[in-house]
Design an enzyme around this catalytic site. Structure first.
Site, short mmCIF file in Angstrom:
data_model
loop_
_atom_site.label_atom_id
_atom_site.label_comp_id
_atom_site.label_asym_id
_atom_site.label_seq_id
_atom_site.Cartn_x
_atom_site.Cartn_y
_atom_site.Cartn_z
N ASP A 151 0.80 -1.22 0.00
CA ASP A 151 0.00 0.00 0.00
C ASP A 151 0.84 1.27 0.00
O ASP A 151 0.51 2.23 -0.69
CB ASP A 151 -0.92 0.03 1.23
N TYR A 402 -12.77 -1.39 -3.62
CA TYR A 402 -13.25 -0.15 -3.02
C TYR A 402 -14.38 0.42 -3.88
O TYR A 402 -14.49 0.16 -5.08
CB TYR A 402 -12.13 0.88 -2.94
#
Length: 469
Positions: A151, A402
């Site tokens: 990430d 997401y």
């Protein structure tokens, strides 16, 4: 012929040749001057096409496949002057969701130059909508895509491109160095927020129209992070929410009011039993509504609503139609956290309409697969699991990820209301698939008060790629 005569003859011939050459040179200069005058007189051509003014300069080859147009000024029916996005309209009444964009980035990236990305989102000004995304400083099907499941790295950057286009080096604009980000337009300029740095000391860099205007230092020194979707601008002020602290326990949450890139006010939420991450926010009648991710202990979504003075209200969506992932089967809801399967989560969104709510969620209860929109006419305030309608947009057999909200202001659409829209990330690669990389494409939908359709719009790329074999 004696030597003197030969010399005179040769000299005469040379003189004649020189005179002829001089005349030719003078003629050439005159010809060039005349040609240049004609081109200069006709260089600018203005044509009117459907009341759109298009000015072309330099050479245009209309009858060939190659068109060279430079110094082009195009005004195509849009007023490019600055406005202030009021944000005082209510949400448009809708009956369903129409497909707005699909970029097919991973499919195209198997052969073309497409960025490795995650966390895409969409934001609109009064003139255009753009897709923002966090790159990994690498292209698909390239050696540097290895390990991009991570990430946070110094190679990540916030970039943007026109909505619906695959994000490539040729159509994308650099915005900020960032592994967490947000962006929005106030009608006069783009505000971008990019967070980068070490986990125990990250800094958010605010830019307004590309110029650094402010920085915000991590105040808890535990992974400062922000929305991964658009911030909200109302009457010249823009608002965002940041989180700092544990992802699996109580953390610190702050709302920031920003004007032309400068923080003018901030408050910390008093939320000891709530968890707010990756909020999806939108304007509604001059207020801001945010629906967030509870990564600590809630399988329903927390919300916070605030006005321009940052006076706020907060709670959880009461519906027994649960919006997070993982989550239990639909059942008895709560206006506080639903603790069953409440740990972990995924970024998501909802739209409130009075006591009702449009809930966007994965179709799978346990993995990031499929996506659906559900209308629960009493779900904002009631805890039952009854709903009125459901619209499928990604099949449960296909990967999602997401999701988040964005709006189209009346200044863009010409409507007298705020059009609600949403995007869905379609994650591909690691950790679920046998690749060396993690990336994704995106789809988006906007609310309409007319007919819509159930279908599946998946990523569609065939894996593994050449680099994975």
């Amino acid at each position: 012929m004696n030597p003197n005569q030969k010399i005179i003859t040769i000299g005469s011939i040379c003189m004649v040749v020189g005179i002829i050459s001089l005349i030719l040179q003078i003629g050439n200069i005159v010809s060039i001057w005349i040609s240049h005058s004609i081109q200069t007189g006709n260089q600018n051509h203005t044509g009117t096409c459907n009341q759109s003014i298009i000015t072309y300069k330099n050479s245009t080859w209309v009858n060939q496949t190659y068109v060279n147009i430079s110094n082009t000024n195009v005004v195509a029916g849009k007023d490019t002057t600055s406005v202030i996005l009021a944000g005082n309209s209510s949400l448009c009444p809708i009956r369903g969701w129409a497909i707005y964009s699909k970029d097919n980035g991973v499919r195209i990236g198997s052969k073309g130059d497409v960025f490795v990305i995650r966390e895409p989102f969409i934001s609109c000004s009064h003139l255009e909508c753009r897709t923002f995304f966090l790159t990994q400083g690498a292209l698909l099907n390239d050696k540097h895509s290895n390990g991009t499941v991570k990430d946070r790295s110094p190679y990540r950057a916030l970039m943007s491109c026109p909505v619906g286009e695959a994000p490539s080096p040729y159509n994308s604009r650099f915005e900020s160095v960032a592994w967490s980000a947000s962006a929005c337009h106030d009608g006069m300029g783009w505000l971008t927020i990019g967070i980068s740095g070490p986990d125990d000391g990250a800094v958010a860099v605010l830019k307004y129209n590309g110029i650094i205007t402010e920085t915000i230092k991590s105040w808890r020194k535990e992974i400062l992070r922000t929305q991964e979707s658009e911030c909200v601008c109302v009457n010249g002020s823009c608002f965002t929410i940041m989180t700092d602290g544990p992802s699996g326990g109580p953390a610190s949450y702050k709302i920031f009011k920003i004007e032309k890139g400068k923080v003018t006010k901030s408050i910390e939420l008093d939320a000891p039993n709530s968890h707010y991450e990756e909020c999806s926010c939108y304007p509604d009648t001059s207020k801001v509504m945010c629906v967030c991710r509870d990564n600590w202990h809630g399988s329903n979504r927390p919300w916070v609503s605030f006005d321009q003075n940052l006076d706020y209200q907060m709670g959880y969506i009461c519906s027994g139609v649960f919006g997070d992932n993982p989550r239990p089967k639909d059942g008895k809801g709560s206006c506080g956290p639903v603790y069953v399967d409440g740990a972990n989560g995924v970024k998501g969104f909802s739209y409130r309409y009075g006591n009702g709510v449009w809930i966007g969620r994965t179709k799978s209860n346990s993995s990031r697969q499929g996506f659906e929109m559900i209308w629960d006419p009493n779900g904002w305030t009631e805890t039952d699991s009854n709903f009125f309608m459901k619209q499928d947009v990604v099949a449960v057999t296909d990967w999602s990820g997401y999701s988040g909200s964005f709006v189209q202001h009346p200044e863009l659409t010409g409507l007298d209301c705020m059009r609600p829209c949403f995007w869905v990330e379609l994650i591909r690669g690691r950790p679920k698939e046998n690749t060396i990389w993690t990336s994704g494409s995106s789809i988006s939908f906007c609310g309409v008060n007319s007919d819509t359709v159930d279908w599946s719009w998946p990523d569609g790329a065939e894996l593994p790629f050449t680099i994975d074999k």
